[in-house]
Write a protein that holds these residues in place. Structure first.
Motif, PDB file in Angstrom:
ATOM      1  N   UNK A 114      37.138  38.209  38.135  1.00  0.00           N
ATOM      2  CA  UNK A 114      35.742  37.769  38.046  1.00  0.00           C
ATOM      3  C   UNK A 114      35.391  36.784  39.169  1.00  0.00           C
ATOM      4  N   UNK A 115      36.123  36.848  40.274  1.00  0.00           N
ATOM      5  CA  UNK A 115      35.952  35.874  41.356  1.00  0.00           C
ATOM      6  C   UNK A 115      34.511  35.831  41.852  1.00  0.00           C
ATOM      7  N   UNK A 116      33.881  37.001  41.969  1.00  0.00           N
ATOM      8  CA  UNK A 116      32.504  37.066  42.474  1.00  0.00           C
ATOM      9  C   UNK A 116      31.476  37.138  41.348  1.00  0.00           C
ATOM     10  N   UNK A 117      31.912  36.937  40.104  1.00  0.00           N
ATOM     11  CA  UNK A 117      30.981  36.977  38.978  1.00  0.00           C
ATOM     12  C   UNK A 117      31.527  37.800  37.823  1.00  0.00           C
ATOM     13  N   UNK A 118      30.858  37.721  36.692  1.00  0.00           N
ATOM     14  CA  UNK A 118      31.342  38.330  35.448  1.00  0.00           C
ATOM     15  C   UNK A 118      31.588  39.834  35.544  1.00  0.00           C
ATOM     16  N   UNK A 119      30.742  40.555  36.232  1.00  0.00           N
ATOM     17  CA  UNK A 119      30.887  42.018  36.300  1.00  0.00           C
ATOM     18  C   UNK A 119      31.193  42.474  37.723  1.00  0.00           C
ATOM     19  N   UNK A 120      31.942  41.641  38.447  1.00  0.00           N
ATOM     20  CA  UNK A 120      32.245  41.923  39.851  1.00  0.00           C
ATOM     21  C   UNK A 120      33.131  43.154  39.998  1.00  0.00           C
ATOM     22  N   UNK A 121      32.886  43.907  41.058  1.00  0.00           N
ATOM     23  CA  UNK A 121      33.740  45.038  41.420  1.00  0.00           C
ATOM     24  C   UNK A 121      34.829  44.533  42.372  1.00  0.00           C
ATOM     25  N   UNK A 122      35.830  45.379  42.641  1.00  0.00           N
ATOM     26  CA  UNK A 122      36.850  45.018  43.631  1.00  0.00           C
ATOM     27  C   UNK A 122      36.181  44.682  44.968  1.00  0.00           C
ATOM     28  N   UNK A 123      35.187  45.468  45.333  1.00  0.00           N
ATOM     29  CA  UNK A 123      34.478  45.246  46.599  1.00  0.00           C
ATOM     30  C   UNK A 123      33.799  43.876  46.619  1.00  0.00           C
ATOM     31  N   UNK A 124      33.158  43.510  45.509  1.00  0.00           N
ATOM     32  CA  UNK A 124      32.499  42.200  45.417  1.00  0.00           C
ATOM     33  C   UNK A 124      33.513  41.066  45.573  1.00  0.00           C
ATOM     34  N   UNK A 125      34.632  41.188  44.868  1.00  0.00           N
ATOM     35  CA  UNK A 125      35.664  40.141  44.914  1.00  0.00           C
ATOM     36  C   UNK A 125      36.268  40.014  46.303  1.00  0.00           C
ATOM     37  N   UNK A 126      36.525  41.141  46.950  1.00  0.00           N
ATOM     38  CA  UNK A 126      37.098  41.106  48.299  1.00  0.00           C
ATOM     39  C   UNK A 126      36.117  40.505  49.295  1.00  0.00           C
ATOM     40  N   UNK A 127      34.840  40.822  49.131  1.00  0.00           N
ATOM     41  CA  UNK A 127      33.815  40.252  50.008  1.00  0.00           C
ATOM     42  C   UNK A 127      33.796  38.732  49.877  1.00  0.00           C
ATOM     43  N   UNK A 128      33.873  38.242  48.635  1.00  0.00           N
ATOM     44  CA  UNK A 128      33.877  36.787  48.409  1.00  0.00           C
ATOM     45  C   UNK A 128      35.140  36.155  48.993  1.00  0.00           C
ATOM     46  N   UNK A 129      36.282  36.810  48.837  1.00  0.00           N
ATOM     47  CA  UNK A 129      37.530  36.299  49.411  1.00  0.00           C
ATOM     48  C   UNK A 129      37.392  36.107  50.920  1.00  0.00           C
ATOM     49  N   UNK A 130      36.903  37.136  51.591  1.00  0.00           N
ATOM     50  CA  UNK A 130      36.724  37.078  53.046  1.00  0.00           C
ATOM     51  C   UNK A 130      35.733  35.970  53.415  1.00  0.00           C
ATOM     52  N   UNK A 131      34.632  35.880  52.681  1.00  0.00           N
ATOM     53  CA  UNK A 131      33.631  34.823  52.945  1.00  0.00           C
ATOM     54  C   UNK A 131      34.236  33.433  52.804  1.00  0.00           C
ATOM     55  N   UNK A 132      35.035  33.224  51.744  1.00  0.00           N
ATOM     56  CA  UNK A 132      35.637  31.911  51.510  1.00  0.00           C
ATOM     57  C   UNK A 132      36.615  31.528  52.622  1.00  0.00           C
ATOM     58  N   UNK A 133      37.380  32.507  53.104  1.00  0.00           N
ATOM     59  CA  UNK A 133      38.303  32.230  54.218  1.00  0.00           C
ATOM     60  C   UNK A 133      37.515  31.903  55.485  1.00  0.00           C
ATOM     61  N   UNK A 134      36.502  32.700  55.777  1.00  0.00           N
ATOM     62  CA  UNK A 134      35.701  32.482  57.003  1.00  0.00           C
ATOM     63  C   UNK A 134      34.961  31.153  56.964  1.00  0.00           C
TER      64      UNK A 134
END
Length: 194
Positions: free
Chosen positions: A88-108
């Motif tokens: 649920x990294x990118x929210x309650x109903x996040x997809x794998x794509x949503x979570x990966x996008x947030x991961x990349x954003x947080x690193x950048x």
């Protein structure tokens, strides 16, 4: 053959567990959603706590052996996040794509293209009498802002091993030998065979 319900709707995890337990006489069955009332509230602050919540919730309703895992990614540069919130990294109903996008954003955001990271997994196995066994595994590597590979699921395209391959570039057999879930499965299989 012993039948065990797997407490997940994730098709990738179901396949991994079915493959892994077939050699010790355990048939992994998907959850019979039509007979389940409600959903477990995974509010523990540890992987073990959440795995236990799941096996108890489903085990008490089904009166059958239940296997659950709680697993996730811990990233050093993110102070261990997403951790127990990986799904649920990118929210309650996040997809794998949503979570990966947030991961990349947080690193950048931190000016990084990579960070040391680890996948962690705790398995909980519950018998109808309430007996619970736990097994834990981990896989150390690094996350990067570039994806590679078309296999796996979750954060696999962004999680790299020391040999430079991403988890998503591994075959299912290769992944089982090195992954956090594979390590936990091997340990649980040993415990179940004792």
């Amino acid at each position: 053959m012993k039948e065990v319900i797997i407490a997940t709707t994730n098709a990738g995890k179901v396949r991994e567990f079915q493959e892994a337990f077939s050699d010790i006489g355990i048939r992994i069955l998907t959850m019979p959603k039509e007979v389940i009332e409600g959903e477990p509230v995974e509010n523990a602050d540890t992987f073990q706590g959440n795995a236990e919540i799941k096996v108890c919730f489903y085990g008490k309703q089904l009166h059958l052996p239940v296997l659950a895992d709680d697993s996730g990614l811990t990233v050093e540069a993110l102070n261990g996040a997403p951790g127990v919130h990986s799904a649920r990294f990118a929210g309650a109903h996040a997809t794998d794509e949503d979570n990966n996008k947030k991961l990349v954003e947080e690193l950048r955001k931190r000016g990084l293209s990579a960070s040391p990271a680890a996948y962690r997994c705790v398995l909980a196995y519950r018998e109808p009498d309430g007996t619970i066994l736990f097994a834990e595994g981990s896989c150390v590597g690094e996350v990067r802002t570039t994806a590679r590979g078309s296999g796996g699921f979750g954060y696999d395209p962004y999680f790299y091993l020391s040999d430079g391959r991403s988890m998503a570039a591994l075959t299912l057999e290769e992944k089982e030998t090195v992954s956090h879930r594979g390590s936990a499965i091997r340990l649980l299989k040993e415990k179940l065979q004792q």
